[in-house]
Scaffold this active site. Sequence first.
Site, PDB file in Angstrom:
ATOM      1  N   LYS A  88      38.679  45.025  27.683  1.00  0.00           N
ATOM      2  CA  LYS A  88      38.853  44.888  26.269  1.00  0.00           C
ATOM      3  C   LYS A  88      39.383  43.412  25.937  1.00  0.00           C
ATOM      4  O   LYS A  88      39.009  43.016  24.750  1.00  0.00           O
ATOM      5  CB  LYS A  88      40.131  45.959  26.105  1.00  0.00           C
ATOM      6  CG  LYS A  88      40.695  45.974  24.671  1.00  0.00           C
ATOM      7  CD  LYS A  88      39.700  46.352  23.697  1.00  0.00           C
ATOM      8  CE  LYS A  88      40.073  46.266  22.039  1.00  0.00           C
ATOM      9  NZ  LYS A  88      39.099  46.232  21.195  1.00  0.00           N
ATOM     10  N   LYS A 118      47.430  39.124  18.753  1.00  0.00           N
ATOM     11  CA  LYS A 118      47.882  39.510  20.019  1.00  0.00           C
ATOM     12  C   LYS A 118      47.010  39.586  20.971  1.00  0.00           C
ATOM     13  O   LYS A 118      47.458  39.081  22.021  1.00  0.00           O
ATOM     14  CB  LYS A 118      48.406  40.949  19.543  1.00  0.00           C
ATOM     15  CG  LYS A 118      48.808  41.762  20.613  1.00  0.00           C
ATOM     16  CD  LYS A 118      48.697  43.359  20.732  1.00  0.00           C
ATOM     17  CE  LYS A 118      47.653  43.852  20.251  1.00  0.00           C
ATOM     18  NZ  LYS A 118      46.902  45.085  20.319  1.00  0.00           N
ATOM     19  N   THR A 150      45.404  48.560  23.015  1.00  0.00           N
ATOM     20  CA  THR A 150      44.954  47.225  23.703  1.00  0.00           C
ATOM     21  C   THR A 150      46.331  46.643  24.328  1.00  0.00           C
ATOM     22  O   THR A 150      47.224  46.168  23.315  1.00  0.00           O
ATOM     23  CB  THR A 150      44.240  46.271  22.674  1.00  0.00           C
ATOM     24  OG1 THR A 150      43.242  47.250  22.083  1.00  0.00           O
ATOM     25  CG2 THR A 150      43.922  45.291  23.194  1.00  0.00           C
TER      26      THR A 150
HETATM   27  P1  NAP Z   1      48.014  50.439  13.387  1.00  0.00           P
HETATM   28  O1  NAP Z   1      47.060  50.626  12.124  1.00  0.00           O
HETATM   29  O2  NAP Z   1      48.803  48.949  13.043  1.00  0.00           O
HETATM   30  O3  NAP Z   1      48.975  51.398  14.006  1.00  0.00           O
HETATM   31  C1  NAP Z   1      49.880  51.141  14.839  1.00  0.00           C
HETATM   32  C2  NAP Z   1      50.498  52.525  15.058  1.00  0.00           C
HETATM   33  O4  NAP Z   1      51.467  51.990  16.288  1.00  0.00           O
HETATM   34  C3  NAP Z   1      51.070  53.230  14.314  1.00  0.00           C
HETATM   35  O5  NAP Z   1      51.154  54.672  14.282  1.00  0.00           O
HETATM   36  C4  NAP Z   1      52.765  53.011  14.412  1.00  0.00           C
HETATM   37  O6  NAP Z   1      53.718  53.863  14.123  1.00  0.00           O
HETATM   38  C5  NAP Z   1      52.636  52.886  15.856  1.00  0.00           C
HETATM   39  N1  NAP Z   1      53.736  51.906  16.575  1.00  0.00           N
HETATM   40  C6  NAP Z   1      53.853  50.812  16.412  1.00  0.00           C
HETATM   41  N2  NAP Z   1      55.130  50.291  16.957  1.00  0.00           N
HETATM   42  C7  NAP Z   1      55.709  51.304  17.672  1.00  0.00           C
HETATM   43  C8  NAP Z   1      56.684  51.791  18.192  1.00  0.00           C
HETATM   44  N3  NAP Z   1      57.354  50.787  18.668  1.00  0.00           N
HETATM   45  N4  NAP Z   1      57.123  53.185  18.579  1.00  0.00           N
HETATM   46  C9  NAP Z   1      56.221  54.115  17.987  1.00  0.00           C
HETATM   47  N5  NAP Z   1      54.950  53.811  17.665  1.00  0.00           N
HETATM   48  C10 NAP Z   1      54.753  52.709  17.196  1.00  0.00           C
HETATM   49  O7  NAP Z   1      46.864  49.930  14.531  1.00  0.00           O
HETATM   50  P2  NAP Z   1      45.557  50.418  15.007  1.00  0.00           P
HETATM   51  O8  NAP Z   1      44.545  49.492  14.211  1.00  0.00           O
HETATM   52  O9  NAP Z   1      45.378  51.874  14.900  1.00  0.00           O
HETATM   53  O10 NAP Z   1      45.457  49.818  16.525  1.00  0.00           O
HETATM   54  C11 NAP Z   1      46.103  50.761  17.566  1.00  0.00           C
HETATM   55  C12 NAP Z   1      45.673  50.121  18.850  1.00  0.00           C
HETATM   56  O11 NAP Z   1      44.074  49.864  18.934  1.00  0.00           O
HETATM   57  C13 NAP Z   1      46.223  48.537  18.931  1.00  0.00           C
HETATM   58  O12 NAP Z   1      46.513  48.102  20.300  1.00  0.00           O
HETATM   59  C14 NAP Z   1      44.895  47.783  18.476  1.00  0.00           C
HETATM   60  O13 NAP Z   1      44.880  46.302  19.155  1.00  0.00           O
HETATM   61  C15 NAP Z   1      43.610  48.410  18.979  1.00  0.00           C
HETATM   62  N6  NAP Z   1      42.475  48.537  18.574  1.00  0.00           N
HETATM   63  C16 NAP Z   1      42.505  48.557  16.985  1.00  0.00           C
HETATM   64  C17 NAP Z   1      41.103  48.519  16.497  1.00  0.00           C
HETATM   65  C18 NAP Z   1      41.043  48.628  14.919  1.00  0.00           C
HETATM   66  O14 NAP Z   1      39.969  48.157  14.257  1.00  0.00           O
HETATM   67  N7  NAP Z   1      42.056  48.705  14.074  1.00  0.00           N
HETATM   68  C19 NAP Z   1      40.197  48.518  17.390  1.00  0.00           C
HETATM   69  C20 NAP Z   1      39.885  48.638  18.461  1.00  0.00           C
HETATM   70  C21 NAP Z   1      41.394  48.605  19.090  1.00  0.00           C
HETATM   71  P3  NAP Z   1      54.249  53.553  12.450  1.00  0.00           P
HETATM   72  O15 NAP Z   1      53.284  54.318  11.709  1.00  0.00           O
HETATM   73  O16 NAP Z   1      55.594  54.153  12.707  1.00  0.00           O
HETATM   74  O17 NAP Z   1      54.300  52.038  12.108  1.00  0.00           O
END
Ligand code: NAP
Length: 292
Positions: A173, A241, A98
């Site tokens: 989104k 965010k 997102t």
């Molecule tokens: P998350 O669990 O916080 O995981 C974040 C991922 O991004 C991890 O793999 C992290 O790597 C990686 N990352 C962060 N900064 C980075 C960087 N500078 N370089 C390389 N990798 C980096 O997030 P998530 O919940 O999976 O969400 C991912 C996206 O989907 C976000 O944009 C979120 O808003 C969106 N989203 C989330 C949900 C939900 O329910 N969780 C639903 C819909 C959409 P590390 O492991 O190294 O930290």
Amino acid sequence: MNKLNLGWIGLGNMGNPMVKNLLKAGFRVTVYNRTKGKESELVSAGALVADSPKQLAESSDVIMIMVSDDNAVKQIFTEENGLLSASLTGKLVIDLSTVSPQTSRELAALCQKENAGFMDAPVSGSVKPAQDAQLIIMTGGEEATFNKAKPIFDAIGKLALYLGKTGAGSSAKLAINYFLGVTLQGFAETILFAQNLGIKQNDMLTIINEGACSSGVTKTKAQNIVNNNYKAAFPLKHLAKDLKLAHEQGLNTPLLSPLLNSYQDALKAGYGEDDVIAILNYLAALPASSKK
Ligand code: NAP
């Protein structure tokens, strides 16, 4: 289509179960995560591992990205051994993170320069829909590219929508997550208001979820509250965010400003890594005078 080599960057809460579904659907998937170790379960399920985004790009026809925010996605392109250090000619990059529509357009322009395709394809639905391949995928880019990528989307979601040119997916989104923010804030405030009037939390949850005000999100989050489980499926920091991004896209409604302040303050108060329903705990901890 599932003869294509897929590359997947970002194995957080969402990336991990989404990759599992691609593997189940028969795709060959190479994964990369900045922090090592998160890929081991996927390796057991058949995934290959790359050491860098560059190495991943070199072995992939389609590169899919699911990371935290705008800066993270941009870094994956531009860092040392990032995507731009590989030859991207003829490849397709799909960003499921997102981010702002502006970032999606910038990434599409970068890809175009490298003779690669690009789609923004953020998803609606949290960890459980990701596990069950029930996500809604909102896409922007070329319609022909969408049609080619559709079998990939079908393996991770229940509905993939083509919404228009680049940035359309990111725009939709931000809109749906504004609604999510309003819903959760209202849900939490309602429970606390009822509690202040002497109504038990469980009774109020039943009244909400047995009536016309219930929704998938109020039902799911009621379970978190009942079980006192605030482990993040969707971390509060990500919704904070998204509301900020919505504001930057011109959202200036009567509710946006207090909503944005509420989530930003919850973030400052240390609830960012908890699940988004921790907004309830943040509000409950406010001094009585700030609740008025
Ligand atoms: P998350 O669990 O916080 O995981 C974040 C991922 O991004 C991890 O793999 C992290 O790597 C990686 N990352 C962060 N900064 C980075 C960087 N500078 N370089 C390389 N990798 C980096 O997030 P998530 O919940 O999976 O969400 C991912 C996206 O989907 C976000 O944009 C979120 O808003 C969106 N989203 C989330 C949900 C939900 O329910 N969780 C639903 C819909 C959409 P590390 O492991 O190294 O930290």
